[in-house]
Write an enzyme that holds these catalytic residues in place. Structure first.
Site, mmCIF file in Angstrom:
data_model
loop_
_atom_site.group_PDB
_atom_site.id
_atom_site.type_symbol
_atom_site.label_atom_id
_atom_site.label_comp_id
_atom_site.label_asym_id
_atom_site.label_seq_id
_atom_site.Cartn_x
_atom_site.Cartn_y
_atom_site.Cartn_z
ATOM 1 N N ASP A 183 -4.009 4.536 -3.847
ATOM 2 C CA ASP A 183 -2.755 5.201 -3.527
ATOM 3 C C ASP A 183 -2.486 4.776 -2.092
ATOM 4 O OD1 ASP A 183 -0.819 6.883 -2.468
ATOM 5 O OD2 ASP A 183 -1.294 8.467 -3.877
ATOM 6 N N HIS A 184 -1.550 3.858 -1.900
ATOM 7 C CA HIS A 184 -1.465 3.244 -0.568
ATOM 8 C C HIS A 184 -1.105 4.248 0.523
ATOM 9 C CE1 HIS A 184 2.909 2.945 -1.280
ATOM 10 N NE2 HIS A 184 3.038 2.738 0.006
ATOM 11 N N HIS A 246 1.698 9.943 -4.383
ATOM 12 C CA HIS A 246 1.780 10.030 -2.923
ATOM 13 C C HIS A 246 1.979 11.469 -2.417
ATOM 14 C CE1 HIS A 246 1.994 5.816 -3.501
ATOM 15 N NE2 HIS A 246 3.285 5.692 -3.600
HETATM 16 C C1 BG6 Z 1 5.511 2.878 -4.162
HETATM 17 C C2 BG6 Z 1 6.613 3.167 -5.125
HETATM 18 O O1 BG6 Z 1 4.307 3.414 -4.628
HETATM 19 O O2 BG6 Z 1 5.815 3.448 -2.897
HETATM 20 C C3 BG6 Z 1 7.940 2.634 -4.593
HETATM 21 O O3 BG6 Z 1 6.329 2.546 -6.371
HETATM 22 C C4 BG6 Z 1 8.195 3.160 -3.209
HETATM 23 O O4 BG6 Z 1 9.003 2.989 -5.461
HETATM 24 C C5 BG6 Z 1 6.999 2.923 -2.305
HETATM 25 O O5 BG6 Z 1 9.341 2.494 -2.694
HETATM 26 C C6 BG6 Z 1 7.183 3.605 -0.971
HETATM 27 O O6 BG6 Z 1 6.150 3.218 -0.124
HETATM 28 P P1 BG6 Z 1 6.362 3.204 1.457
HETATM 29 O O7 BG6 Z 1 5.027 2.824 1.989
HETATM 30 O O8 BG6 Z 1 7.447 2.208 1.716
HETATM 31 O O9 BG6 Z 1 6.784 4.582 1.839
#
Ligand code: BG6
Length: 513
Positions: A183-184, A246
């Site tokens: 989960d980045h 997230h």
């Molecule tokens: C991803 C989603 O996990 O997270 C995307 O699939 C989203 O739809 C993105 O745009 C948002 O990540 P960040 O790091 O740009 O907030």
């Protein structure tokens, strides 16, 4: 994080894909510059596309060059990665590719003095994950429990049943300790800082509960639309794409009990406790507790943007939600009856991710009402992005002979304080997987717990088509129903607090009224 730079071979399935190009290649280059890559390090890319070694290396270099935020790749540096990059082309369903991979792993690690970690990174569409995992298992590439690891990207399943099935597929071949579910958001500095802020300081923890906190808001707002991902998004929607992973992970960090030690499983246990304590939503409550929206056309930064239903690969009558908001309760001693409001959406007015904690009002208002016209409760705002930092908002007396109170902000800005680049989430996560540290990755029970929370909402939304889509204009803060969701409790969404802190000014307080 603990860093043991053991020899590592990173095996990327989907080597020609977007994720490898945009995220993994630049992350590897930045790690090289920061001296975070092991001395003995190699990459093996695999893809269905037939192409030569040099073309693959060039593709990685292009990605690093375009996305590394380092002002471009310097050949001499890049070559120290590129000389240990190889490419294998083949069909992931064909056992031959796994035996080629096995040979390549042996050749690559032969001259190294210690056994290398084999990190199998599945940068592929979810549909092929089972096939690859099976192939790795049959080829015996998963059997070294301490050196073989598998990294699985989101989406992790489509619903609870498919997530459970996917966990079954993975654990049939790998031990849970070998599986790294990404989960980045957990790799973002400010998300990790929530633990530091809460548990490395004595100041806030004593008031971090239902006696002092009125409610919590978690907002992840994006300006971008669905871009080229219409086909995926049509089956996902904001609830699956963002809330299930997230926002739930952020909620867990805000609500969890203090960990006893900084061990991965200890921290993950505490997070799972939160998921288990979330009050189940009954299907007939979904209407009151959750809101969905879909963007219509509008203007963003002065430009016209299309409605979601006019985006490529999207049905003209699509029911997919690009906005979701919900109210949750965590039923335990700490949080009983404290609402957690979550919202996320695409094509909103600003890109902004933040957590806002609103404290309860003072028990007795002793100031004259004329002094306290702009009175606000105390707020603690944790900015996850784009301006990483923390704001503490409190009341202060305005200068002057007449008594007037005003809310003021105390700012902490990451950039101003530390004056160094925060690593990208993928850099942190790659370092951790190479070091065998699973703290920032999701365990099977976390993923399943999170799916369980949103399942009733998914069910109701799937069975009742939205009648008012599109229900918000691009460039706004989402549908009116989201305002109603929180207003019915006598509260309102936090207005964005984005504000540039001037250089050398991080400790100032400023009027916000
Ligand atoms: C991803 C989603 O996990 O997270 C995307 O699939 C989203 O739809 C993105 O745009 C948002 O990540 P960040 O790091 O740009 O907030």
């Amino acid at each position: 994080m603990r860093i043991r730079k053991e020899p590592t071979i990173l095996v990327i399935f989907g080597g020609m894909g977007d994720l490898t190009w945009r995220k993994l290649a630049p992350a590897l280059y930045n790690l090289l510059l920061d001296k975070q890559l092991p001395e003995r390090f190699a990459v093996i890319g695999l893809d269905g596309k037939a192409l030569g070694q040099d073309e693959f290396r060039q593709r990685l270099k292009d990605g690093a060059n375009q996305f590394c935020q380092c002002g471009g790749v310097v050949d001499e540096n890049w070559n120290s990665i590129a000389r240990n990059v190889t490419f294998l082309s083949g069909d992931f369903a064909d056992p031959a590719i796994y035996s080629d991979l096995s040979d390549q792993l042996k050749t690559q690690g032969k001259s190294w003095d210690r056994p290398a970690n084999h990190v199998f990174y599945l940068a592929t569409p979810p549909g092929i994950v089972g096939t690859i995992v099976h192939g790795l298992g049959v080829a015996g590439l998963a059997s070294d429990r301490s050196h073989a690891r598998v990294v699985v990207e989101k989406p992790f399943g489509h619903d609870l049943a498919s997530a459970v099935a996917l966990n079954g597929v993975l654990t049939a071949v790998f031990n849970e300790s070998q599986i790294y579910r990404i989960d980045h958001y957990l790799g973002k500095e400010t998300v990790q800082n929530i633990l530091a802020f809460r548990f490395a300081n004595a100041l806030f923890e004593p008031i971090w509960d239902r006696r002092y906190i009125d409610h919590v808001q978690i907002t992840v707002a994006e300006q971008v639309g669905v871009e080229h991902r219409g086909a995926y998004y049509e089956h996902a929607g904001a609830l699956r794409d963002m809330i299930q992973n997230h926002l739930m992970q952020i909620l867990c960090l805000i609500a969890m009990e203090p960990m006893v030690s900084f061990e991965a499983d200890e921290i993950r246990n505490k997070k799972v406790d939160v998921l288990r304590a979330i009050r189940p939503i009954l299907e007939d409550q979904v209407q009151q507790l959750a809101v969905r929206g879909q963007y219509g056309a509008g203007r963003m930064n002065g430009h016209k943007v299309p409605a979601y239903r006019a985006e490529p690969s999207v049905a003209t009558d699509s029911p997919a939600e690009t906005f979701a908001a919900m109210k949750l309760f965590v039923d335990n001693w700490r949080w009983q009856d404290v609402p957690f409001y979550l919202r996320t959406g695409k094509r909103l007015q600003k890109k902004l991710s933040e957590v806002m904690i609103q404290f309860r009002p003072v028990p007795h208002q002793s100031f004259p009402t004329t002094a306290a016209l702009a009175w606000q409760p105390n707020h603690l705002i944790i900015h996850i992005q784009p301006e990483e930092g923390i704001i503490l908002r409190f009341q202060a007396k305005q200068p002057g002979s007449i008594l007037h109170l005003s809310p003021v902000d105390m700012h902490f800005s990451y950039q101003e304080t530390f004056k160094s680049r925060s690593p990208e989430a993928y850099e942190t996560l790659l370092v951790d997987v190479m070091a065998g540290d699973a703290t920032l990755f999701m365990r099977a029970d976390q993923v399943e717990g999170s799916w369980s929370v949103i399942t009733p909402i998914l069910n109701v939304w799937e069975n009742t088509l939205p009648v008012d889509f599109p229900n918000y204009l691009s460039g706004t803060w989402g549908p009116d129903a989201a305002e109603v969701l929180i207003a019915q409790d006598g509260r309102s969404w936090q207005q964005p607090t984005l504000k540039k802190v001037q250089a050398g000014d991080q400790s100032r307080s400023s009027m916000v009224a």
